[in-house]
Design an enzyme around this catalytic site. Sequence first.
Site, short mmCIF file in Angstrom:
data_model
loop_
_atom_site.label_atom_id
_atom_site.label_comp_id
_atom_site.label_asym_id
_atom_site.label_seq_id
_atom_site.Cartn_x
_atom_site.Cartn_y
_atom_site.Cartn_z
N PHE A 1 0.86 -1.18 0.00
CA PHE A 1 0.00 0.00 0.00
C PHE A 1 0.90 1.24 0.00
O PHE A 1 1.82 1.34 0.81
CB PHE A 1 -0.90 -0.02 1.24
CG PHE A 1 -2.00 0.98 1.20
CD1 PHE A 1 -3.19 0.72 0.53
CD2 PHE A 1 -1.87 2.21 1.84
CE1 PHE A 1 -4.21 1.65 0.49
CE2 PHE A 1 -2.89 3.15 1.80
CZ PHE A 1 -4.07 2.87 1.13
N ASP B 1 1.64 -4.56 8.60
CA ASP B 1 0.46 -3.71 8.42
C ASP B 1 -0.74 -4.65 8.30
O ASP B 1 -0.82 -5.48 7.38
CB ASP B 1 0.65 -2.87 7.14
CG ASP B 1 -0.51 -1.91 6.88
OD1 ASP B 1 -1.62 -2.16 7.38
OD2 ASP B 1 -0.30 -0.91 6.16
N TYR C 1 -11.15 1.68 10.46
CA TYR C 1 -12.37 1.94 9.69
C TYR C 1 -12.70 0.90 8.63
O TYR C 1 -13.68 1.02 7.93
CB TYR C 1 -12.33 3.34 9.05
CG TYR C 1 -11.12 3.63 8.19
CD1 TYR C 1 -11.05 3.18 6.88
CD2 TYR C 1 -10.04 4.36 8.68
CE1 TYR C 1 -9.95 3.44 6.10
CE2 TYR C 1 -8.93 4.63 7.91
CZ TYR C 1 -8.88 4.17 6.62
OH TYR C 1 -7.78 4.43 5.85
N LYS C 2 -11.86 -0.13 8.49
CA LYS C 2 -12.16 -1.17 7.50
C LYS C 2 -12.99 -2.27 8.17
O LYS C 2 -14.15 -2.04 8.47
CB LYS C 2 -10.86 -1.67 6.88
CG LYS C 2 -10.24 -0.58 5.98
CD LYS C 2 -8.87 -0.90 5.47
CE LYS C 2 -8.39 0.24 4.56
NZ LYS C 2 -6.94 0.34 4.50
N ARG D 1 -12.58 -4.63 -7.29
CA ARG D 1 -12.31 -5.31 -6.02
C ARG D 1 -13.62 -5.53 -5.27
O ARG D 1 -14.37 -4.60 -5.02
CB ARG D 1 -11.36 -4.42 -5.19
CG ARG D 1 -10.75 -5.11 -4.01
CD ARG D 1 -9.75 -4.22 -3.33
NE ARG D 1 -10.38 -3.07 -2.69
CZ ARG D 1 -9.82 -2.36 -1.71
NH1 ARG D 1 -8.60 -2.66 -1.28
NH2 ARG D 1 -10.44 -1.33 -1.18
C1 LIG Z 1 -6.26 1.58 4.32
C2 LIG Z 1 -4.80 1.30 4.46
C3 LIG Z 1 -3.96 2.20 5.12
C4 LIG Z 1 -4.51 3.51 5.62
O1 LIG Z 1 -3.55 4.31 6.20
P1 LIG Z 1 -3.99 5.61 7.01
O2 LIG Z 1 -2.75 6.32 7.27
O3 LIG Z 1 -4.64 5.12 8.28
O4 LIG Z 1 -4.94 6.38 6.16
C5 LIG Z 1 -2.64 1.84 5.30
N1 LIG Z 1 -2.16 0.66 4.84
C6 LIG Z 1 -2.94 -0.21 4.18
C7 LIG Z 1 -2.40 -1.50 3.71
C8 LIG Z 1 -4.28 0.10 3.95
O5 LIG Z 1 -5.05 -0.75 3.28
#
Ligand SMILES: *Cc1c(COP(=O)(O)O)cnc(C)c1O
Length: 422
Positions: free
Chosen positions: A132, A207, A232-233, A381
């Site tokens: 990500f 992560d 939030y997921k 997705r």
């Molecule tokens: C959604 C997501 C994030 C989000 O990061 P924020 O800093 O909390 O916005 C980070 N890493 C992954 C793999 C994600 O899917």
Amino acid sequence: MTRLTQHSYWRDRAKQLDNCDKLSSLIQQFVIPDSLIYLDGNSLGPMPEKAKLRAIDVVQNQWAKDLITSWNKHAWIELPRTVGKKIARLIGSHPDSVIACDSISVNLFKLLSVAINKQEGRNVVLSQSDNFPTDLYMVEGLQSLIGEHKITLQTCEADSVTEVLDERGEQVAALLLTHVNFRSGEIHDMQALTKKAHEKGVLVIWDLAHSAGVLPLHLDECEIDFAVGCGYKYLNGGPGAPAFVYVNKKHLKNLKQPLSGWMGHATPFAFSPSYKASDDIQQMLCGTPNVISMSVLDAALEVFDGLDMQDIRSKSIAMCEFVKAVIEQQVGLKDLELSSPIDAHKRGSQLAYAHPKAYEICQALIKRGVVADFRAPNILRLGFSPLFLSFQACLDAIEILCDIMLDKVFLSDEFAHRNTVT
Ligand SMILES: *Cc1c(COP(=O)(O)O)cnc(C)c1O
């Protein structure tokens, strides 16, 4: 008229699966519009009823009436720990190793700094090229702050991490990986890779954005050093909910995270002029917690009370396998190419399909009440949150997808405009 191949067979199968579903009643705990099929709980979880009630309570009663006394009276000050303990149970962690705060990005900044400081003489952070992006960006940012001689990013393909560790593990300070890939849903073997990294003296930062709340995790047992995850997921904490951070108990001494704000101080309310970090997980905090969103996340986590992560995983696998099988059989969907692993055990709770018109297909689905998302460059997705989806709803979604593909509805001009958030 349905245009689904073997429609009645799949209807019966969906019914059977729904009848045996131990989690089927949980949908009642969520507020989801009736006509909507929500395949995007992996991006923004829907609203639990309890979260809504808490949001109202926290503003109407706590804030409005009790004002500043709420820090003690309603234990606002404890919220980061309270929420952390609830999440700890879901990820196989000691309750005192997790705290809720900030965003994943900010928490990664703290952890990367800690890892680099602990690893004298090593400057490489190894990650995967399609991690990500924020994870990679945070390494770049830290590099521009403290210099390449201290930290430098190296990326490789997902399947060559072990090889790179073998080749140059001695230079690697930290391995930074996302457990479930956000695009393909591919799962890394957390235990094996952590073990491999440790053999080379490398610290690991996982992560868990697409794992926490949907996969059973065993952070302590796997001897993970550090982890971050998203509120939030799959945890359904609401838009921009606080993230969480995990620090293995063995690292809590001498952590020295650099965002040394007062909430991480051993005695914040002594108002001492110099910083002395708390010796527990509290030291990961920086400033004042976001009380409103943290309260909402706290309430949202009650949905998980009494649930076994293994049951959630079993339903997730059954659901993805069901959808995958139905899609495979549809002549009208033959242009959708699965880019997730075929083996259910190597896949998180999502199916990613590649198609040159994935964006337009996704928009056409949304118009018909099936919410999925698009991930550049060409991925449709579909996320399967086991807490609120039924097999029947999944089948309905595929029927709609078939209509859209057979009629080529997605070619209409109205779906070509790219929104800011995809
Ligand atoms: C959604 C997501 C994030 C989000 O990061 P924020 O800093 O909390 O916005 C980070 N890493 C992954 C793999 C994600 O899917």
